[in-house]
Design a protein around this motif. Structure first.
Motif, PDB file in Angstrom:
ATOM      1  N   MET A   1       0.851  -1.167   0.000  1.00  0.00           N
ATOM      2  CA  MET A   1       0.000   0.000   0.000  1.00  0.00           C
ATOM      3  C   MET A   1       0.904   1.240   0.000  1.00  0.00           C
ATOM      4  SD  MET A   1      -2.859   1.222   2.806  1.00  0.00           S
ATOM      5  CE  MET A   1      -3.273  -0.436   3.161  1.00  0.00           C
ATOM      6  N   SER A   2       0.525   2.219  -0.790  1.00  0.00           N
ATOM      7  CA  SER A   2       1.350   3.419  -0.895  1.00  0.00           C
ATOM      8  C   SER A   2       1.236   4.269   0.371  1.00  0.00           C
ATOM      9  CB  SER A   2       0.920   4.246  -2.104  1.00  0.00           C
ATOM     10  OG  SER A   2      -0.302   4.891  -1.846  1.00  0.00           O
ATOM     11  N   GLU A   3       2.265   5.053   0.616  1.00  0.00           N
ATOM     12  CA  GLU A   3       2.259   5.963   1.773  1.00  0.00           C
ATOM     13  C   GLU A   3       1.162   7.004   1.630  1.00  0.00           C
ATOM     14  OE1 GLU A   3       4.034   5.754   4.648  1.00  0.00           O
ATOM     15  OE2 GLU A   3       4.608   3.830   3.828  1.00  0.00           O
ATOM     16  N   ARG A   4       0.915   7.406   0.401  1.00  0.00           N
ATOM     17  CA  ARG A   4      -0.132   8.405   0.157  1.00  0.00           C
ATOM     18  C   ARG A   4      -1.507   7.853   0.545  1.00  0.00           C
ATOM     19  NH1 ARG A   4      -1.435  11.562  -5.499  1.00  0.00           N
ATOM     20  NH2 ARG A   4      -3.071  12.833  -4.605  1.00  0.00           N
ATOM     21  N   LEU A   5      -1.783   6.626   0.173  1.00  0.00           N
ATOM     22  CA  LEU A   5      -3.050   5.999   0.520  1.00  0.00           C
ATOM     23  C   LEU A   5      -3.182   5.864   2.037  1.00  0.00           C
ATOM     24  CD1 LEU A   5      -5.696   4.699  -0.297  1.00  0.00           C
ATOM     25  CD2 LEU A   5      -4.457   2.541  -0.606  1.00  0.00           C
ATOM     26  N   LYS A   6      -2.118   5.448   2.720  1.00  0.00           N
ATOM     27  CA  LYS A   6      -2.134   5.341   4.180  1.00  0.00           C
ATOM     28  C   LYS A   6      -2.428   6.699   4.811  1.00  0.00           C
ATOM     29  CE  LYS A   6       1.207   1.579   4.619  1.00  0.00           C
ATOM     30  NZ  LYS A   6       2.556   1.227   5.089  1.00  0.00           N
ATOM     31  N   PHE A   7      -1.780   7.733   4.271  1.00  0.00           N
ATOM     32  CA  PHE A   7      -1.958   9.088   4.793  1.00  0.00           C
ATOM     33  C   PHE A   7      -3.419   9.531   4.679  1.00  0.00           C
ATOM     34  CE2 PHE A   7      -2.111  13.669   3.796  1.00  0.00           C
ATOM     35  CZ  PHE A   7      -1.665  14.177   5.014  1.00  0.00           C
ATOM     36  N   PHE A   8      -4.029   9.347   3.498  1.00  0.00           N
ATOM     37  CA  PHE A   8      -5.402   9.782   3.302  1.00  0.00           C
ATOM     38  C   PHE A   8      -6.399   8.930   4.083  1.00  0.00           C
ATOM     39  CE2 PHE A   8      -3.580  12.174  -0.220  1.00  0.00           C
ATOM     40  CZ  PHE A   8      -4.196  13.405   0.006  1.00  0.00           C
ATOM     41  N   ARG A   9      -6.112   7.661   4.253  1.00  0.00           N
ATOM     42  CA  ARG A   9      -6.983   6.826   5.087  1.00  0.00           C
ATOM     43  C   ARG A   9      -6.971   7.313   6.526  1.00  0.00           C
ATOM     44  NH1 ARG A   9      -6.131   0.544   3.117  1.00  0.00           N
ATOM     45  NH2 ARG A   9      -7.369   0.751   1.214  1.00  0.00           N
TER      46      ARG A   9
END
Length: 96
Positions: free
Chosen positions: A1-9
């Motif tokens: 999972m991308s860091e960007r996706l983790k951040f927005f979640r």
């Protein structure tokens, strides 16, 4: 999972009904709406500090958020000290 996706979640979880409203308020995620209940309660308590008010609504409707905002606003007044206590953290409210 991308860091960007983790951040927005992580950011989106702040807006869930089960999230901690105090953290959302502290992080500035709350936007005041016209005629919000917290502002009405704050104004009435500022005029009559011994008054009683009832705030009700469904789960996730924003009651706790409004109370936290009311607490902040009341604590800006020089002669009032507002304290928020969540009794559900220390007792089973179904026993009350």
């Amino acid at each position: 999972m991308s860091e960007r996706l983790k951040f927005f979640r992580k950011l989106m979880s702040a807006f869930e009904g089960t999230s901690n409203p105090q953290r959302a308020v502290e992080r500035g995620f709350y936007v005041n709406l016209p005629n919000n209940p917290g502002a009405v309660i704050t104004a009435k308590i500022a005029l009559r500090p011994s008054s009683a008010h009832l705030l009700f609504g469904g789960i996730g409707s924003g009651k706790t958020t409004q109370l936290l905002l009311t607490q902040q606003a009341l604590n800006e007044l020089e002669d009032i000290k507002a304290i928020y206590v969540d009794v559900s953290l220390v007792t089973d409210i179904s026993d009350l």
